[in-house]
Motif scaffolding. Structure first.
Motif, PDB file in Angstrom:
ATOM      1  N   ARG A 689     -43.318  -6.331   1.726  1.00  0.00           N
ATOM      2  CA  ARG A 689     -44.567  -7.133   1.908  1.00  0.00           C
ATOM      3  C   ARG A 689     -46.002  -6.718   1.444  1.00  0.00           C
ATOM      4  NH1 ARG A 689     -44.608  -3.857   6.154  1.00  0.00           N
ATOM      5  NH2 ARG A 689     -46.207  -4.608   6.813  1.00  0.00           N
ATOM      6  N   LEU A 690     -46.097  -7.675   1.240  1.00  0.00           N
ATOM      7  CA  LEU A 690     -47.373  -7.573   0.619  1.00  0.00           C
ATOM      8  C   LEU A 690     -48.929  -8.033   1.784  1.00  0.00           C
ATOM      9  CD1 LEU A 690     -46.824  -9.932  -2.396  1.00  0.00           C
ATOM     10  CD2 LEU A 690     -46.488  -7.701  -2.177  1.00  0.00           C
ATOM     11  N   LYS A 691     -49.917  -7.107   0.720  1.00  0.00           N
ATOM     12  CA  LYS A 691     -51.588  -7.496   1.538  1.00  0.00           C
ATOM     13  C   LYS A 691     -52.553  -8.293   0.700  1.00  0.00           C
ATOM     14  CE  LYS A 691     -54.883  -5.574   5.309  1.00  0.00           C
ATOM     15  NZ  LYS A 691     -55.778  -4.809   5.252  1.00  0.00           N
ATOM     16  N   ILE A 692     -52.757  -9.062   0.982  1.00  0.00           N
ATOM     17  CA  ILE A 692     -53.881 -10.485  -0.382  1.00  0.00           C
ATOM     18  C   ILE A 692     -54.776 -10.660   0.410  1.00  0.00           C
ATOM     19  CG2 ILE A 692     -53.854 -12.632  -1.227  1.00  0.00           C
ATOM     20  CD1 ILE A 692     -50.683 -13.206  -0.338  1.00  0.00           C
ATOM     21  N   HIS A 693     -56.320  -9.834  -0.493  1.00  0.00           N
ATOM     22  CA  HIS A 693     -57.224  -9.918  -0.297  1.00  0.00           C
ATOM     23  C   HIS A 693     -57.978 -10.779  -1.611  1.00  0.00           C
ATOM     24  CE1 HIS A 693     -61.580  -8.499   0.083  1.00  0.00           C
ATOM     25  NE2 HIS A 693     -61.957  -9.822   0.378  1.00  0.00           N
ATOM     26  N   ASP A 695     -60.922 -14.108  -2.429  1.00  0.00           N
ATOM     27  CA  ASP A 695     -61.889 -14.768  -2.194  1.00  0.00           C
ATOM     28  C   ASP A 695     -61.740 -15.885  -3.267  1.00  0.00           C
ATOM     29  OD1 ASP A 695     -62.827 -13.558   0.015  1.00  0.00           O
ATOM     30  OD2 ASP A 695     -63.959 -12.622  -0.822  1.00  0.00           O
ATOM     31  N   GLY A 696     -62.066 -16.728  -2.763  1.00  0.00           N
ATOM     32  CA  GLY A 696     -62.590 -17.720  -3.945  1.00  0.00           C
ATOM     33  C   GLY A 696     -61.083 -19.335  -5.001  1.00  0.00           C
ATOM     34  N   TYR A 697     -59.745 -18.193  -4.224  1.00  0.00           N
ATOM     35  CA  TYR A 697     -58.741 -18.763  -4.699  1.00  0.00           C
ATOM     36  C   TYR A 697     -57.710 -18.956  -3.444  1.00  0.00           C
ATOM     37  CZ  TYR A 697     -59.332 -16.626  -9.127  1.00  0.00           C
ATOM     38  OH  TYR A 697     -60.260 -15.950 -10.511  1.00  0.00           O
ATOM     39  N   SER A 698     -56.983 -20.565  -4.039  1.00  0.00           N
ATOM     40  CA  SER A 698     -56.080 -21.082  -2.659  1.00  0.00           C
ATOM     41  C   SER A 698     -54.567 -20.008  -3.292  1.00  0.00           C
ATOM     42  CB  SER A 698     -55.751 -22.007  -2.599  1.00  0.00           C
ATOM     43  OG  SER A 698     -55.205 -22.693  -3.616  1.00  0.00           O
ATOM     44  N   VAL A 699     -53.939 -19.837  -2.876  1.00  0.00           N
ATOM     45  CA  VAL A 699     -52.732 -18.471  -2.463  1.00  0.00           C
ATOM     46  C   VAL A 699     -51.234 -19.586  -2.161  1.00  0.00           C
ATOM     47  CG1 VAL A 699     -51.915 -16.900  -2.325  1.00  0.00           C
ATOM     48  CG2 VAL A 699     -54.022 -16.293  -2.388  1.00  0.00           C
ATOM     49  N   ALA A 700     -50.044 -19.912  -3.303  1.00  0.00           N
ATOM     50  CA  ALA A 700     -49.195 -20.213  -2.972  1.00  0.00           C
ATOM     51  C   ALA A 700     -47.791 -19.538  -3.345  1.00  0.00           C
ATOM     52  CB  ALA A 700     -49.118 -22.078  -3.329  1.00  0.00           C
ATOM     53  N   LEU A 701     -47.182 -20.030  -2.670  1.00  0.00           N
ATOM     54  CA  LEU A 701     -45.539 -19.133  -3.229  1.00  0.00           C
ATOM     55  C   LEU A 701     -44.333 -20.537  -2.924  1.00  0.00           C
ATOM     56  CD1 LEU A 701     -43.448 -17.207  -4.223  1.00  0.00           C
ATOM     57  CD2 LEU A 701     -43.325 -16.520  -2.270  1.00  0.00           C
ATOM     58  N   ASP A 702     -43.472 -21.251  -4.240  1.00  0.00           N
ATOM     59  CA  ASP A 702     -42.294 -22.154  -4.245  1.00  0.00           C
ATOM     60  C   ASP A 702     -43.455 -23.056  -3.529  1.00  0.00           C
ATOM     61  OD1 ASP A 702     -41.339 -20.612  -5.368  1.00  0.00           O
ATOM     62  OD2 ASP A 702     -40.412 -20.207  -4.168  1.00  0.00           O
ATOM     63  N   GLY A 703     -44.615 -23.394  -3.189  1.00  0.00           N
ATOM     64  CA  GLY A 703     -45.183 -24.658  -2.787  1.00  0.00           C
ATOM     65  C   GLY A 703     -46.111 -24.491  -1.856  1.00  0.00           C
ATOM     66  N   GLU A 704     -45.346 -23.326  -1.245  1.00  0.00           N
ATOM     67  CA  GLU A 704     -45.996 -22.861   0.251  1.00  0.00           C
ATOM     68  C   GLU A 704     -47.092 -22.126   0.246  1.00  0.00           C
ATOM     69  OE1 GLU A 704     -44.221 -20.567   4.120  1.00  0.00           O
ATOM     70  OE2 GLU A 704     -42.876 -20.280   2.494  1.00  0.00           O
ATOM     71  N   LEU A 706     -50.079 -19.167   1.391  1.00  0.00           N
ATOM     72  CA  LEU A 706     -49.829 -18.070   1.543  1.00  0.00           C
ATOM     73  C   LEU A 706     -50.797 -17.577   2.057  1.00  0.00           C
ATOM     74  CD1 LEU A 706     -47.746 -15.724  -0.850  1.00  0.00           C
ATOM     75  CD2 LEU A 706     -47.081 -17.519   1.590  1.00  0.00           C
ATOM     76  N   PRO A 707     -51.153 -17.076   3.277  1.00  0.00           N
ATOM     77  CA  PRO A 707     -53.078 -16.053   3.650  1.00  0.00           C
ATOM     78  C   PRO A 707     -53.628 -15.774   2.551  1.00  0.00           C
ATOM     79  CG  PRO A 707     -51.013 -14.620   4.540  1.00  0.00           C
ATOM     80  CD  PRO A 707     -51.032 -16.200   3.643  1.00  0.00           C
ATOM     81  N   GLN A 733     -66.932 -21.634  -6.137  1.00  0.00           N
ATOM     82  CA  GLN A 733     -67.271 -20.476  -5.771  1.00  0.00           C
ATOM     83  C   GLN A 733     -67.438 -19.549  -6.999  1.00  0.00           C
ATOM     84  OE1 GLN A 733     -65.345 -18.735  -1.870  1.00  0.00           O
ATOM     85  NE2 GLN A 733     -65.214 -16.889  -2.564  1.00  0.00           N
ATOM     86  N   ARG A 734     -68.570 -18.484  -7.077  1.00  0.00           N
ATOM     87  CA  ARG A 734     -68.362 -17.518  -8.083  1.00  0.00           C
ATOM     88  C   ARG A 734     -68.051 -15.936  -7.684  1.00  0.00           C
ATOM     89  NH1 ARG A 734     -71.471 -18.866 -12.524  1.00  0.00           N
ATOM     90  NH2 ARG A 734     -71.773 -16.417 -12.733  1.00  0.00           N
ATOM     91  N   TYR A 735     -67.932 -15.476  -8.490  1.00  0.00           N
ATOM     92  CA  TYR A 735     -67.955 -14.093  -8.186  1.00  0.00           C
ATOM     93  C   TYR A 735     -65.853 -14.108  -7.351  1.00  0.00           C
ATOM     94  CZ  TYR A 735     -72.179 -13.981  -9.548  1.00  0.00           C
ATOM     95  OH  TYR A 735     -73.872 -13.519 -10.159  1.00  0.00           O
ATOM     96  N   ARG A 736     -65.515 -14.484  -7.860  1.00  0.00           N
ATOM     97  CA  ARG A 736     -64.496 -14.854  -6.937  1.00  0.00           C
ATOM     98  C   ARG A 736     -63.037 -13.362  -7.055  1.00  0.00           C
ATOM     99  NH1 ARG A 736     -63.705 -19.305 -10.849  1.00  0.00           N
ATOM    100  NH2 ARG A 736     -64.172 -20.836  -9.684  1.00  0.00           N
ATOM    101  N   TYR A 737     -62.833 -13.627  -6.562  1.00  0.00           N
ATOM    102  CA  TYR A 737     -62.194 -11.540  -6.280  1.00  0.00           C
ATOM    103  C   TYR A 737     -60.168 -11.625  -5.530  1.00  0.00           C
ATOM    104  CZ  TYR A 737     -61.641  -7.221  -4.412  1.00  0.00           C
ATOM    105  OH  TYR A 737     -61.138  -5.370  -4.465  1.00  0.00           O
ATOM    106  N   LEU A 738     -59.631 -10.829  -6.704  1.00  0.00           N
ATOM    107  CA  LEU A 738     -58.412 -10.882  -5.722  1.00  0.00           C
ATOM    108  C   LEU A 738     -57.566  -9.877  -5.228  1.00  0.00           C
ATOM    109  CD1 LEU A 738     -55.963 -13.181  -7.746  1.00  0.00           C
ATOM    110  CD2 LEU A 738     -56.708 -13.483  -5.649  1.00  0.00           C
ATOM    111  N   ASP A 739     -56.438  -9.282  -4.561  1.00  0.00           N
ATOM    112  CA  ASP A 739     -56.465  -7.419  -4.530  1.00  0.00           C
ATOM    113  C   ASP A 739     -54.767  -7.840  -3.395  1.00  0.00           C
ATOM    114  OD1 ASP A 739     -56.599  -5.069  -4.605  1.00  0.00           O
ATOM    115  OD2 ASP A 739     -57.442  -4.320  -3.186  1.00  0.00           O
ATOM    116  N   ILE A 740     -54.187  -7.272  -4.368  1.00  0.00           N
ATOM    117  CA  ILE A 740     -52.728  -7.536  -3.652  1.00  0.00           C
ATOM    118  C   ILE A 740     -52.275  -6.393  -3.409  1.00  0.00           C
ATOM    119  CG2 ILE A 740     -50.416  -8.181  -3.676  1.00  0.00           C
ATOM    120  CD1 ILE A 740     -53.291 -10.181  -6.080  1.00  0.00           C
ATOM    121  N   GLN A 741     -52.279  -5.936  -2.424  1.00  0.00           N
ATOM    122  CA  GLN A 741     -50.679  -4.781  -2.197  1.00  0.00           C
ATOM    123  C   GLN A 741     -49.573  -4.387  -1.675  1.00  0.00           C
ATOM    124  OE1 GLN A 741     -53.240  -2.303   0.722  1.00  0.00           O
ATOM    125  NE2 GLN A 741     -52.936  -0.210   0.486  1.00  0.00           N
ATOM    126  N   ARG A 742     -48.928  -3.652  -1.828  1.00  0.00           N
ATOM    127  CA  ARG A 742     -47.664  -4.279  -1.800  1.00  0.00           C
ATOM    128  C   ARG A 742     -47.489  -2.758  -1.095  1.00  0.00           C
ATOM    129  NH1 ARG A 742     -44.764  -2.898  -8.122  1.00  0.00           N
ATOM    130  NH2 ARG A 742     -45.074  -0.911  -8.621  1.00  0.00           N
TER     131      ARG A 742
END
Length: 861
Positions: A689-693, A695-704, A706-707, A733-742
């Protein structure tokens, strides 16, 4: 289309005298604004970026007078770089020659202000060359002063403030660009060859590359207008040949510089990425009104047959194209088109439209109405505050470091270093230095004052992989200067900074805050040589060397383009000072014998190092309170928008502790087309299980999909199964941000396969190896021939030897000597020689044309 009036070559001396006197009005105003007492002092220049520039000026002088060259490999900054290959030499060369007869610092200050003083005169002769009236010339001078004192945009703006901050080339190019435009119109009206235009255009380009681009765009507009006339049957193309030969001659004059600049461009840093400059908010309300009204009027005049003329159409089209480039510049992948550098071109174009609109109104309105229309020009006059601020800024720069609070200690530092053996010097970047020494970059003057080189310096932006030098500055500072795109700046880390000093051959460090000085002393690896209130000078207890020797073949890192990987390898403890060679499409590793490591394997190795904490921390992220290992931010980067983990060379490596911000991209295209991938390797069948944060990115896994904000599950059907979450840029969008917690350890951030890399041991202490560096000549002496040697000078393809030279650790040169003495020579390549021949040919042609004209004039009875 009505052409502008042609200049008559025979005018009375009274007319000439009147023209000259009128043209000098604006420049006389500017002369009174120069703080001459400060300018004529011998104070060491400070303020803004100025400290580095006297070094360039003296480099230009010495290279020309002592070695008959301008472009040369300079040892003064970073670890050596090709000075003036990617930089503009004219202003520095002029100042250098002037310094042979007056004090160098006075010479430097003069070249700093000459562009601002002469700009009104240049504007005047531009509009006169366009065939406009003398009244238009006076209006142009007023617009020039308004252009000079705009307070909205001070970086590369061509105005007083940017010139005083060190953007001297921009200031100089705006002397020659308007003069060249005026001569362009004059020569076109007479359909003649103009050597004057060729020389003015060459001077504009050699003052700043943007002068070349600006004139190129103006020339394209000229050619487009002529093409329309030819297609309409109103103009014989043969009559244009002498006129356009002027442009060819001008290009020929700068071929010696321009062609190698393009050819060697892969060996310079490209500063991409827009700054988000707003045209509307960076102009005063009066300028906005004038720009809009003048633009509408000029567009209307261009469409009305009776009002149409080349003097209206060409500036209008030029302004339209400049705006088009400004607002659509993301389609280009070069720093040449970023908004912060196009801003002054648009600003210049708008002021030209104001003058053109007034010139046309002068012919259409009754005299009283026209005079009344001039009254609002008062609102374009800069306020007294702008003049006062510029004079204050000039005095701050010109009075010198000596009168600043830290001035006496700076002189003591110079005296101390002058007594010490030459070596590289690093320095702490502290915002407080602006007040203490006059500039945060004050120590960049040291190569002009001592026999020492420095690692950091804004000028090395023209050198390949200059981010490595900035990396050291960030490690040694609570704050650090702007860094080249592609590099993630590290947080302050003194123990690792000392390791980096050793890796880069830096023996001396200047600390300017008590906190940093204390940390250096605590390390136990440095000796304190000087202690003052503001400055502490340290020397490594165990001397760093400019040559490293290894006990076996160096591993080969295989990349199509190593830039992002190379500038980030110093972040890791095991690659900061290890020996390795790069094999790239640009610089092949010739005859390299080591194990070949592809990017996928290197990525796996560095991901493991990342999660073992064997690295520096990123700068700027707030401290996490939770367990660091619960986060999963090991991100791989692809610039083309598709991370292909099956490829061995297609993707570059970038591992991030947090979100990937676009400020580290290298070009406008990469700003919107890069992709990040999070590789998850399942330890066993199951779900993580992951928690995704995001901003400025679209998220996908094998074409599906993700939020972007929220929890997600990733399922593994077997042991060591690789699943990849992809993060694709979302618009502008500027100042993009990614943070993934497991939430569990069912998977790790890793790649399958063997990741361990064994680097050869350094045996430098067991060898007697030394490197003597002279102008375009290095001599390596060693008693360990047959072993790989790393020479800590920046790789550049003009360096040749009797053994192959490869690009290695920290962009240094690697070779395996076959004898105890190996000589490296810096030699011109074929493209350099061919370009120089072209320029000499253009110069000879211009001389021949001038001689032929003199003969014809002598034959006239």
């Amino acid at each position: 289309m009505t052409e502008p009036q042609r200049y008559v070559s025979t005018v009375s001396w009274r007319e000439r005298a009147t023209e000259i006197l009128v043209s000098l009005l604006g420049s006389l105003i500017m002369l009174f604004e120069v703080p001459w007492s400060s300018l004529l002092s011998t104070g060491i220049p400070s303020g803004g970026d100025n400290p580095a520039h006297p070094v360039l000026m003296l480099n230009a002088r010495d290279a020309l007078l002592q070695h008959a060259t301008i472009i040369h490999y300079s040892y003064d900054f970073w670890a050596g770089f090709e000075l003036f290959q990617f930089y503009f030499p004219l202003s520095y060369l002029a100042g250098g020659l002037l310094s042979t007869v007056i004090h160098p610092y006075i010479a430097f200050k003069l070249i700093t202000v000459v562009g601002s003083v002469l700009l009104p005169l240049s504007f005047h002769f531009m509009v006169r060359g366009m065939g406009l009236s003398r009244v238009s010339g006076v209006i142009a001078q007023l617009c020039a002063i308004s252009f000079l004192y705009t307070d909205a945009h001070r970086m590369w703006g061509g105005n007083v403030f940017s010139a005083l901050a060190g953007m001297i080339g921009n200031s100089w190019t705006f002397i020659f660009v308007p003069l060249a435009i005026g001569e362009l119109f004059r020569a076109r009206a007479q359909l003649r060859f103009s050597a004057t235009f060729a020389f003015l255009a060459a001077a504009a380009a050699l003052s700043h590359f943007y002068g070349f681009l600006l004139l190129l765009l103006f020339g394209v507009v000229f050619a487009a207008v002529d093409l329309v006339e030819i297609l309409r049957g109103r103009l014989d193309i043969r009559r244009l040949i002498p006129f356009y030969a002027s442009a060819i001659a001008g290009a020929g004059l700068i071929a010696w510089w321009l062609i190698p600049l393009v050819f060697y461009k892969p060996f310079s840093s490209d500063f991409g990425g827009n700054w988000g400059v707003s045209l509307w908010t960076t102009t005063e309300w009066a300028e906005r009104v004038y720009f809009v009204v003048a633009g509408v009027l000029c567009l209307a005049f261009s469409l009305i047959p009776k009002c149409r003329s080349r003097a209206v159409i060409v500036p209008t089209m030029f302004a339209v194209l400049s705006l088009l480039f400004f607002f659509s510049n993301r389609v280009f992948s070069s720093t040449a088109f970023i908004d912060v550098r196009l801003w002054h071109q648009v600003y210049f174009a708008m002021f030209v439209l104001i003058v053109v609109a007034y010139a046309k109104l002068e012919t259409l309105l009754p005299p009283v109405a026209f005079v009344a229309s001039l009254i609002p020009l008062w609102f374009l006059v800069p306020p007294d505050q702008a003049f006062l601020e510029a004079r204050t800024w000039a005095r701050w720069n010109f009075d010198g470091i000596e009168v600043r609070a830290g001035g006496p200690e700076f002189l003591d530092l110079v005296a101390e270093l002058s007594k010490l053996p030459p070596s590289r010097v690093s320095f702490e970047s502290s915002d407080m230095n602006n007040g203490i020494f006059g500039s945060v970059r004050a120590f960049e003057l040291l190569p002009a004052l001592t026999p020492h080189e420095i690692v950091e310096g804004g000028i090395v932006n023209s050198a390949t992989y200059s981010g490595i030098g900035y990396f050291l500055q960030c490690l040694t500072s609570a704050t650090c200067a702007g860094w080249p795109p592609g590099m993630v700046p590290p947080g302050k880390d003194i123990p690792r900074a000392i390791e980096m000093m050793e890796a880069l051959g830096v023996n001396y460090h200047i600390a300017t805050t008590h906190e940093i000085a204390v940390e250096f002393e605590k390390s136990g690896k440095v000796d304190k040589l000087y202690q003052g209130q503001f400055i502490t000078l340290f020397r490594l207890r165990k001397p760093a060397t400019n040559v490293e020797v290894y006990d076996g073949p160096l591993p080969i890192l295989s990349f199509d383009d190593p830039l992002t990987t190379l500038v980030n390898l110093p972040r890791y403890d095991r690659t900061r000072n290890a020996g390795y060679v790069f094999d790239t499409s640009l610089v092949p590793a010739v005859n390299a014998a080591g194990e070949r490591i592809d990017p996928r394997r290197l990525s796996g190795f560095l991901l493991r190092e990342w999660y073992h904490g064997a690295r520096v921390a990123d700068r700027g992220w707030e401290t996490r309170r939770e367990d660091r290992h619960s986060y999963a931010n090991g991100l791989l980067l692809s610039w083309d928008g598709n991370v292909d983990l099956q490829s061995t060379t297609a993707f570059e490596l970038f591992v991030a502790d947090r979100g990937f911000d676009p400020d580290v991209v290298r070009s406008n295209q990469q700003h919107t087309h890069h992709q990040l991938a999070l590789p998850l390797l399942g330890l066993s069948p199951g779900t993580t299980r992951l928690k995704i944060h995001s901003d400025g990115y679209s998220v996908a896994l094998d074409g599906e999909t993700l939020p972007a904000q929220g929890e997600a599950e990733v399922t593994f059907t077997g042991e060591n199964q690789l699943r990849v979450i992809r993060f694709t840029t979302n618009g502008e969008q500027r100042y993009r941000y990614l943070d993934i917690q497991r939430f569990d350890r069912a998977a790790e951030v890793a790649l399958p396969g063997e990741a361990e890399i064994v680097f050869p041991a350094r045996i430098t202490d067991r060898c007697e190896a030394s490197l003597n560096a002279e102008f375009h000549l290095m001599t390596l002496r060693t008693n360990c021939p047959g072993k790989p040697h790393l020479l800590k000078y920046s790789y550049y393809p003009k360096w040749k030897s009797d053994v192959p030279i490869s690009m290695g650790t920290n962009n240094f040169m690697t070779l395996t000597p076959t004898s105890e003495v190996t000589v490296l020579k810096h030699e011109k390549g074929r493209v350099d020689v061919a370009s120089l021949v072209l320029s000499l040919g253009a110069l000879a042609t211009l001389a021949g044309v001038a001689a032929a004209r003199r003969r014809r004039a002598a034959d006239v009875p």
